[in-house]
Scaffold this motif. Structure first.
Motif, short mmCIF file in Angstrom:
data_model
loop_
_atom_site.label_atom_id
_atom_site.label_comp_id
_atom_site.label_asym_id
_atom_site.label_seq_id
_atom_site.Cartn_x
_atom_site.Cartn_y
_atom_site.Cartn_z
N TRP A 1 0.84 -1.21 0.00
CA TRP A 1 0.00 0.00 0.00
C TRP A 1 0.87 1.25 0.00
CZ3 TRP A 1 -2.19 4.36 2.07
CH2 TRP A 1 -3.56 4.58 1.79
N TYR B 1 1.07 4.00 -3.02
CA TYR B 1 0.73 5.41 -2.88
C TYR B 1 1.95 6.32 -3.03
CZ TYR B 1 -4.18 5.00 -2.40
OH TYR B 1 -5.48 4.78 -2.70
N TRP C 1 1.50 9.26 -5.70
CA TRP C 1 1.65 10.70 -5.43
C TRP C 1 2.84 11.29 -6.16
CZ3 TRP C 1 -2.50 12.95 -4.29
CH2 TRP C 1 -3.43 12.40 -3.39
N VAL D 1 3.59 8.28 3.56
CA VAL D 1 4.24 8.49 2.27
C VAL D 1 4.49 9.97 2.15
CG1 VAL D 1 3.77 8.54 -0.21
CG2 VAL D 1 3.24 6.49 1.09
N MET E 1 -11.11 7.97 -11.08
CA MET E 1 -9.88 7.89 -11.88
C MET E 1 -10.09 6.79 -12.92
SD MET E 1 -7.31 9.73 -10.19
CE MET E 1 -5.89 8.77 -10.64
N HIS F 1 -12.17 7.65 -5.31
CA HIS F 1 -11.51 8.14 -4.11
C HIS F 1 -12.35 9.28 -3.54
CE1 HIS F 1 -8.13 5.87 -5.74
NE2 HIS F 1 -8.45 6.44 -6.90
N PHE G 1 -6.78 17.02 3.63
CA PHE G 1 -8.06 16.34 3.41
C PHE G 1 -7.94 14.87 3.76
CE2 PHE G 1 -5.67 16.98 -0.52
CZ PHE G 1 -5.54 15.70 -1.04
N TRP H 1 -8.63 10.92 2.93
CA TRP H 1 -8.55 10.18 1.67
C TRP H 1 -8.97 8.73 1.92
CZ3 TRP H 1 -6.74 11.14 -3.44
CH2 TRP H 1 -6.51 9.99 -4.20
N SER I 1 -9.97 5.22 -0.45
CA SER I 1 -10.10 4.64 -1.79
C SER I 1 -11.10 3.51 -1.70
CB SER I 1 -8.76 4.10 -2.27
OG SER I 1 -7.86 5.17 -2.44
N ASP J 1 -9.64 0.15 -2.22
CA ASP J 1 -8.68 -0.31 -1.22
C ASP J 1 -9.31 -0.43 0.17
OD1 ASP J 1 -6.53 -0.61 -2.83
OD2 ASP J 1 -5.57 1.28 -2.31
N LEU K 1 -7.98 -2.80 2.79
CA LEU K 1 -6.71 -2.52 3.44
C LEU K 1 -6.82 -1.43 4.49
CD1 LEU K 1 -4.01 -2.67 0.64
CD2 LEU K 1 -4.15 -4.05 2.69
N THR K 2 -7.64 -0.43 4.21
CA THR K 2 -7.73 0.68 5.17
C THR K 2 -8.72 0.37 6.29
OG1 THR K 2 -9.37 1.73 3.74
CG2 THR K 2 -7.12 2.47 3.50
N THR L 1 -7.62 7.87 5.87
CA THR L 1 -6.22 8.28 5.86
C THR L 1 -6.21 9.80 5.63
OG1 THR L 1 -5.98 7.89 3.49
CG2 THR L 1 -5.50 6.04 4.94
N VAL M 1 -4.27 13.27 3.91
CA VAL M 1 -3.29 13.84 2.98
C VAL M 1 -3.12 15.32 3.31
CG1 VAL M 1 -2.76 14.33 0.56
CG2 VAL M 1 -3.95 12.21 1.15
N LEU N 1 3.88 16.82 -0.11
CA LEU N 1 2.64 16.09 0.19
C LEU N 1 2.96 14.93 1.14
CD1 LEU N 1 -0.08 15.04 -2.32
CD2 LEU N 1 0.94 13.32 -0.85
N HIS O 1 1.07 11.71 3.02
CA HIS O 1 -0.12 10.85 3.15
C HIS O 1 0.09 10.01 4.41
CE1 HIS O 1 -3.29 8.30 0.81
NE2 HIS O 1 -3.61 8.45 2.08
N LEU P 1 -1.60 5.53 7.18
CA LEU P 1 -1.75 4.40 6.28
C LEU P 1 -2.17 3.18 7.11
CD1 LEU P 1 1.23 4.97 3.86
CD2 LEU P 1 -1.08 5.82 3.76
N PRO P 2 -2.64 2.16 6.45
CA PRO P 2 -3.25 1.06 7.20
C PRO P 2 -2.25 0.22 7.96
CG PRO P 2 -3.13 0.53 4.89
CD PRO P 2 -2.67 1.94 5.01
#
Lengths: 53, 156
Positions: free
Chosen positions: A26, A30, A34, B12, B63, B73, B88, B90, B92, B95, B98-99, B104, B106, B121, B123, B126-127
């Motif tokens: 994951w 991501y 990004w 991330v 997307m 998303h 904000f 986020w 998906s 996904d 997983l989350t 999550t 951002v 940026l 993020h 995460l999970p």
């Protein structure tokens, strides 16, 4: 993800990295997403800038 | 553009520098018409399905890849500081396993730098819950024993 075994007085704690794979996947996904998005933003901003001229 | 990226287990982070002002960079995120022109990696296009650009307002994008694969998303805006910060949630839809249904987060930071702008940026959230739970269990069950051992005490 954590495997624990007892051998007499000894405790062995082992990390099974396979359990982390979905998380790493994951994060990699991501990270790439990004990164590619910021590249797309850069191209857009350059077009926008050249249109202004 | 010049950029770099870092990937930890729990977040991330990507960063890039652009030869435009922060106002222009921020506007590319705030204006749905502009956003649709760039959002998404190469080979993807984005459709803004919903964008209520205010704190607490919801957004939802679709997307579409060149091969026709679709992902959705969505989230809500947490912080909007024009030309400085956009934050904000986020999620998906594709996904969600997983989350685990968690939001999550951002955060996009805009800085004036070297005659242009830097966009960073992050993020977060995460999970990692499953991983963290396992680690907490591992350490919490192991550490007291280590402490007792270092203090010269025995378990039995």
């Amino acid at each position: 993800m954590i495997r624990r075994t007892l051998n007499g007085r000894q405790h062995h704690i082992e990390l099974d990295e396979r359990g982390f794979q979905p998380v790493l996947t994951w994060a990699e996904k991501y990270g790439a997403f990004w990164g590619a998005n910021l590249e797309s933003l850069g191209e857009f901003l350059m077009h926008e800038k050249s249109d202004e001229r | 553009m010049s950029g770099d990226a870092a990937t930890n287990v729990d977040e991330v982070k990507v960063s890039a520098w652009y030869a435009v002002g922060v106002r222009q960079a921020f506007s590319a995120w705030a204006d749905p018409g502009k956003l649709e022109k760039w959002f998404g990696p190469k080979g993807f296009r984005a459709e803004v399905l919903e964008m209520d650009f205010r704190i607490g307002g919801r957004w939802r994008f679709k997307m579409i890849s060149q091969s026709g694969d679709v992902s959705h998303h969505y989230g809500r805006y947490l912080a909007i500081e024009p030309d400085k910060l956009l934050s904000f949630t986020w999620q998906s839809e594709e996904d969600s396993d997983l989350t685990e249904g968690r939001e999550t987060r951002v955060s996009v930071h805009f800085y004036a730098e070297a005659g242009g702008s830097r966009v960073t940026l992050v993020h977060e959230r995460l999970p990692t819950q499953q991983a963290m739970r396992a680690l907490e269990f591992g350490w919490s069950s192991g550490m007291p024993k280590l402490g007792r051992l270092l203090e010269g005490k025995r378990d039995d």
